[in-house]
Write an enzyme that holds these catalytic residues in place. Sequence first.
Site, PDB file in Angstrom:
ATOM      1  N   ASP A  97       0.851  -1.188   0.000  1.00  0.00           N
ATOM      2  CA  ASP A  97       0.000   0.000   0.000  1.00  0.00           C
ATOM      3  C   ASP A  97       0.886   1.236   0.000  1.00  0.00           C
ATOM      4  O   ASP A  97       1.587   1.511   0.976  1.00  0.00           O
ATOM      5  CB  ASP A  97      -0.899  -0.026   1.241  1.00  0.00           C
ATOM      6  CG  ASP A  97      -1.948   1.070   1.221  1.00  0.00           C
ATOM      7  OD1 ASP A  97      -1.891   1.933   0.319  1.00  0.00           O
ATOM      8  OD2 ASP A  97      -2.826   1.061   2.106  1.00  0.00           O
ATOM      9  N   ASP A 141     -14.979   1.237  -1.256  1.00  0.00           N
ATOM     10  CA  ASP A 141     -15.224   0.999   0.169  1.00  0.00           C
ATOM     11  C   ASP A 141     -16.730   1.044   0.412  1.00  0.00           C
ATOM     12  O   ASP A 141     -17.388   2.030   0.086  1.00  0.00           O
ATOM     13  CB  ASP A 141     -14.507   2.073   0.996  1.00  0.00           C
ATOM     14  CG  ASP A 141     -14.535   1.788   2.487  1.00  0.00           C
ATOM     15  OD1 ASP A 141     -15.645   1.572   3.024  1.00  0.00           O
ATOM     16  OD2 ASP A 141     -13.461   1.794   3.114  1.00  0.00           O
ATOM     17  N   HIS A 149     -12.179  -2.224  -0.129  1.00  0.00           N
ATOM     18  CA  HIS A 149     -11.414  -1.621   0.962  1.00  0.00           C
ATOM     19  C   HIS A 149     -12.235  -1.733   2.243  1.00  0.00           C
ATOM     20  O   HIS A 149     -13.418  -1.398   2.258  1.00  0.00           O
ATOM     21  CB  HIS A 149     -11.153  -0.147   0.612  1.00  0.00           C
ATOM     22  CG  HIS A 149     -10.417   0.625   1.635  1.00  0.00           C
ATOM     23  ND1 HIS A 149     -11.032   1.531   2.479  1.00  0.00           N
ATOM     24  CD2 HIS A 149      -9.098   0.667   1.954  1.00  0.00           C
ATOM     25  CE1 HIS A 149     -10.142   2.097   3.254  1.00  0.00           C
ATOM     26  NE2 HIS A 149      -8.947   1.596   2.966  1.00  0.00           N
ATOM     27  N   GLU A 194     -10.081   3.479  -2.815  1.00  0.00           N
ATOM     28  CA  GLU A 194     -10.667   3.711  -1.495  1.00  0.00           C
ATOM     29  C   GLU A 194     -11.109   5.154  -1.305  1.00  0.00           C
ATOM     30  O   GLU A 194     -11.964   5.439  -0.472  1.00  0.00           O
ATOM     31  CB  GLU A 194      -9.683   3.319  -0.393  1.00  0.00           C
ATOM     32  CG  GLU A 194      -8.472   4.211  -0.274  1.00  0.00           C
ATOM     33  CD  GLU A 194      -7.478   3.692   0.745  1.00  0.00           C
ATOM     34  OE1 GLU A 194      -7.398   4.281   1.850  1.00  0.00           O
ATOM     35  OE2 GLU A 194      -6.784   2.706   0.454  1.00  0.00           O
ATOM     36  N   HIS A 231      -0.333   4.234  -0.141  1.00  0.00           N
ATOM     37  CA  HIS A 231      -1.068   5.145   0.737  1.00  0.00           C
ATOM     38  C   HIS A 231      -1.046   6.593   0.257  1.00  0.00           C
ATOM     39  O   HIS A 231      -1.249   7.527   1.048  1.00  0.00           O
ATOM     40  CB  HIS A 231      -0.503   5.065   2.162  1.00  0.00           C
ATOM     41  CG  HIS A 231      -1.549   5.179   3.229  1.00  0.00           C
ATOM     42  ND1 HIS A 231      -1.738   6.325   3.969  1.00  0.00           N
ATOM     43  CD2 HIS A 231      -2.462   4.294   3.684  1.00  0.00           C
ATOM     44  CE1 HIS A 231      -2.715   6.148   4.835  1.00  0.00           C
ATOM     45  NE2 HIS A 231      -3.174   4.921   4.682  1.00  0.00           N
ATOM     46  N   GLU A 264      -1.007  -0.629  -4.183  1.00  0.00           N
ATOM     47  CA  GLU A 264      -2.222   0.141  -3.906  1.00  0.00           C
ATOM     48  C   GLU A 264      -1.942   1.627  -3.789  1.00  0.00           C
ATOM     49  O   GLU A 264      -1.002   2.038  -3.110  1.00  0.00           O
ATOM     50  CB  GLU A 264      -2.850  -0.373  -2.606  1.00  0.00           C
ATOM     51  CG  GLU A 264      -4.081   0.385  -2.161  1.00  0.00           C
ATOM     52  CD  GLU A 264      -4.704  -0.234  -0.928  1.00  0.00           C
ATOM     53  OE1 GLU A 264      -5.384   0.509  -0.178  1.00  0.00           O
ATOM     54  OE2 GLU A 264      -4.533  -1.445  -0.697  1.00  0.00           O
TER      55      GLU A 264
END
Length: 381
Positions: free
Chosen positions: A183, A257, A284, A235, A185, A209
Amino acid sequence: MKIARIETFAIPPRWLLCRVETDDGVVGWGEPVVEGRAATVRTAVHELAELLVGKDPLRIEDHWQVMTKGSFYRGGPVLSSAVAGLDQALWDIAGKVFGAPVHVLLGGPVRDRVRAYSWVGGDEPAEIADAVAAQVEAGFTAVKMNASGRMNRLATVTDLDRVVERAEAAREALGPDRDFAVDFHGRFSTANARKVLPLLAPSNPLFAEEPLLPEYTHLLGDLIAASPVPVATGERLYSRTDVLPALRAGVAVLQPDLSHAGGISEVRRIAALAETFDTPIAPHCPLGPVSLAASLQIAFATPNFLIQEQSIGIHYNTGAEVLDYVVDREVFRFHEGHFRRPAGPGLGIEVDERAVRAADGRAPDWRGPIWRHPDGSFAEW
């Protein structure tokens, strides 16, 4: 049957649940929350409740249309998350009224079990091997970890080496028959993502991700074209309109999500849209029990589903766990790293209402940390 009452509960560690009750006593649960903005979403839920109280709860699609389009200003994470939780609760009610799980109402199951992955942190590279080994011992076939801590705007050799070391440690602990995802992020600049993705290829991650922030989705196509590693995102995209540019850019995995992207109703449509691009979804879900239950209902009814995120035992939940708020924990028991298909009506779980009411108001005002670069300027967390 009419909607009689809508309540919200702010509970540890950082979650918000909503409870929708009909005049004949049927109760549905949802999880409307934006991490770090629970109080804001709570207000939005009660504003939307004005549109629902006194109405037929089974007119789910009409309610979704009114909640999302009944105001001149639309969209965004707060409104979409408020809608998501209420939508989940209405589907929960519908399933209980008809005596069937939501995935049956969506057309029936397309699989018998759902593969899940577990988080192993990643901010401390030295701990990765042991954390991954523990998840393998627990039966998981896949894990996810952060690719890095704070990143310089243009990565140093040391920055890049640390990312690669994390990946190599995970691959060595997993062996060739299991998967790991990294991830990013949104911590990486476009230039940093371009530099590091080829370096990760020898470790063969399942996906990388959010290598770019969602506001840079217009740059995603070029990055994907140059990346030997599958790219995932989603997400922080909240609708079909939001995800369409990412799909057109060629994203390999889409990650809507269920508590942010308009709930079961919209994520079902997002999944169908993704299917037209031959793109699987991996919902997510670093949140609580209702969000996870809703995600599983989608997973069992969606042909182009890949793998499910979940937060049971996740490293940053303190003060409460997913299992603390459900009566029957067996629904969320793992079997060789998979969830079995829930048979109960609605979302398939029984929320422990006594525990939720007792916990209401005990949730801290959680906020994401503020990171800074060595020169004192803001850095992405």
